[in-house]
Design a protein around this motif. Structure first.
Motif, PDB file in Angstrom:
ATOM      1  N   TRP A 129     -20.207   1.886   3.906  1.00 49.32           N
ATOM      2  CA  TRP A 129     -19.203   2.665   4.635  1.00 49.32           C
ATOM      3  C   TRP A 129     -19.577   4.142   4.646  1.00 49.32           C
ATOM      4  O   TRP A 129     -19.445   4.818   5.656  1.00 49.32           O
ATOM      5  CB  TRP A 129     -17.828   2.447   4.019  1.00 49.32           C
ATOM      6  CG  TRP A 129     -16.735   3.179   4.698  1.00 49.32           C
ATOM      7  CD1 TRP A 129     -16.491   3.252   6.045  1.00 49.32           C
ATOM      8  CD2 TRP A 129     -15.721   3.958   4.084  1.00 49.32           C
ATOM      9  NE1 TRP A 129     -15.385   4.009   6.288  1.00 49.32           N
ATOM     10  CE2 TRP A 129     -14.893   4.461   5.099  1.00 49.32           C
ATOM     11  CE3 TRP A 129     -15.425   4.273   2.766  1.00 49.32           C
ATOM     12  CZ2 TRP A 129     -13.799   5.263   4.834  1.00 49.32           C
ATOM     13  CZ3 TRP A 129     -14.320   5.064   2.509  1.00 49.32           C
ATOM     14  CH2 TRP A 129     -13.531   5.545   3.539  1.00 49.32           C
ATOM     15  N   ARG A 165      -2.741  11.097  -4.183  1.00 46.47           N
ATOM     16  CA  ARG A 165      -3.144  10.982  -2.788  1.00 46.47           C
ATOM     17  C   ARG A 165      -2.365   9.880  -2.089  1.00 46.47           C
ATOM     18  O   ARG A 165      -1.964   8.904  -2.709  1.00 46.47           O
ATOM     19  CB  ARG A 165      -4.634  10.639  -2.701  1.00 46.47           C
ATOM     20  CG  ARG A 165      -5.527  11.753  -3.165  1.00 46.47           C
ATOM     21  CD  ARG A 165      -6.957  11.380  -2.986  1.00 46.47           C
ATOM     22  NE  ARG A 165      -7.207  11.205  -1.552  1.00 46.47           N
ATOM     23  CZ  ARG A 165      -8.372  10.848  -1.059  1.00 46.47           C
ATOM     24  NH1 ARG A 165      -9.374  10.595  -1.850  1.00 46.47           N
ATOM     25  NH2 ARG A 165      -8.538  10.736   0.237  1.00 46.47           N
ATOM     26  N   LEU A 168      -7.846  -0.215   6.886  1.00 42.94           N
ATOM     27  CA  LEU A 168      -9.119   0.135   6.268  1.00 42.94           C
ATOM     28  C   LEU A 168      -9.452  -0.844   5.159  1.00 42.94           C
ATOM     29  O   LEU A 168     -10.571  -1.355   5.075  1.00 42.94           O
ATOM     30  CB  LEU A 168      -9.067   1.563   5.713  1.00 42.94           C
ATOM     31  CG  LEU A 168     -10.267   1.988   4.868  1.00 42.94           C
ATOM     32  CD1 LEU A 168     -11.542   2.005   5.694  1.00 42.94           C
ATOM     33  CD2 LEU A 168     -10.013   3.337   4.236  1.00 42.94           C
ATOM     34  N   ILE A 169      -8.492  -1.119   4.304  1.00 37.72           N
ATOM     35  CA  ILE A 169      -8.723  -2.029   3.183  1.00 37.72           C
ATOM     36  C   ILE A 169      -9.062  -3.426   3.687  1.00 37.72           C
ATOM     37  O   ILE A 169     -10.007  -4.062   3.208  1.00 37.72           O
ATOM     38  CB  ILE A 169      -7.491  -2.075   2.249  1.00 37.72           C
ATOM     39  CG1 ILE A 169      -7.171  -0.681   1.705  1.00 37.72           C
ATOM     40  CG2 ILE A 169      -7.690  -3.083   1.127  1.00 37.72           C
ATOM     41  CD1 ILE A 169      -8.298  -0.031   0.955  1.00 37.72           C
ATOM     42  N   PHE A 210       0.829  -1.195   0.000  1.00 37.48           N
ATOM     43  CA  PHE A 210       0.000   0.000   0.000  1.00 37.48           C
ATOM     44  C   PHE A 210       0.868   1.251   0.000  1.00 37.48           C
ATOM     45  O   PHE A 210       0.716   2.137   0.814  1.00 37.48           O
ATOM     46  CB  PHE A 210      -0.933   0.004   1.218  1.00 37.48           C
ATOM     47  CG  PHE A 210      -1.998  -1.042   1.129  1.00 37.48           C
ATOM     48  CD1 PHE A 210      -3.225  -0.739   0.568  1.00 37.48           C
ATOM     49  CD2 PHE A 210      -1.765  -2.324   1.573  1.00 37.48           C
ATOM     50  CE1 PHE A 210      -4.217  -1.694   0.472  1.00 37.48           C
ATOM     51  CE2 PHE A 210      -2.748  -3.290   1.482  1.00 37.48           C
ATOM     52  CZ  PHE A 210      -3.976  -2.980   0.928  1.00 37.48           C
ATOM     53  N   SER A 254       2.093   4.592  -2.095  1.00 41.87           N
ATOM     54  CA  SER A 254       1.668   5.470  -3.181  1.00 41.87           C
ATOM     55  C   SER A 254       2.797   6.432  -3.500  1.00 41.87           C
ATOM     56  O   SER A 254       3.273   7.156  -2.634  1.00 41.87           O
ATOM     57  CB  SER A 254       0.410   6.246  -2.767  1.00 41.87           C
ATOM     58  OG  SER A 254       0.052   7.149  -3.766  1.00 41.87           O
ATOM     59  N   SER A 302      -4.382   4.307   0.860  1.00 41.22           N
ATOM     60  CA  SER A 302      -5.305   3.999   1.952  1.00 41.22           C
ATOM     61  C   SER A 302      -4.604   3.114   2.967  1.00 41.22           C
ATOM     62  O   SER A 302      -3.721   2.322   2.620  1.00 41.22           O
ATOM     63  CB  SER A 302      -6.541   3.276   1.420  1.00 41.22           C
ATOM     64  OG  SER A 302      -7.238   4.107   0.524  1.00 41.22           O
ATOM     65  N   THR A 350     -10.489   0.468  11.387  1.00 37.55           N
ATOM     66  CA  THR A 350      -9.383   1.349  11.057  1.00 37.55           C
ATOM     67  C   THR A 350      -8.663   1.869  12.289  1.00 37.55           C
ATOM     68  O   THR A 350      -7.674   2.570  12.174  1.00 37.55           O
ATOM     69  CB  THR A 350      -9.861   2.551  10.227  1.00 37.55           C
ATOM     70  OG1 THR A 350     -10.781   3.305  11.001  1.00 37.55           O
ATOM     71  CG2 THR A 350     -10.460   2.114   8.927  1.00 37.55           C
TER      72      THR A 350
END
Length: 96
Positions: free
Chosen positions: A82, A53, A60-61, A47, A49, A56, A93
């Motif tokens: 959600w 942005r 959460l995922i 995860f 990036s 995540s 989360t």
């Protein structure tokens, strides 16, 4: 007799999640059983990036994927749930 000790009141619009949900709900119990730190550490490499942005949170995922599977929801349905009930995933989360 001295002055009364002031009572600090929390912000009405920012109540802790634990005051809003049923702590006996099965999903709360399940969330307490999951080692979220270990899960986050093992998934964090996936995860990342590099643009746009920030990615995540793995927690959460993982929470959304579990709920999608457990309730047999489509991608759109789990996102709608959600959006309509954000506390549904907040426990997943860690924002309690």
């Amino acid at each position: 007799m001295g002055p009364k000790t002031p009572v600090t009141e929390g912000d009405f619009f920012r109540q802790p999640l634990r005051e809003q949900i049923n702590l006996k709900h099965p999903l709360v119990g399940l969330a307490d059983l999951i080692n979220w730190e270990r899960l986050g550490a093992s998934m964090s490499e996936s995860f990342v990036s590099g643009k746009g942005r920030p990615a995540s949170a793995p927690r959460l995922i993982a929470g959304l994927l579990y709920l999608q599977h457990a309730f047999d929801l489509s991608d759109e349905e789990v996102v709608w749930q959600w959006v309509e009930n954000p506390y549904w995933v907040r426990r997943e989360t860690g924002k309690v």
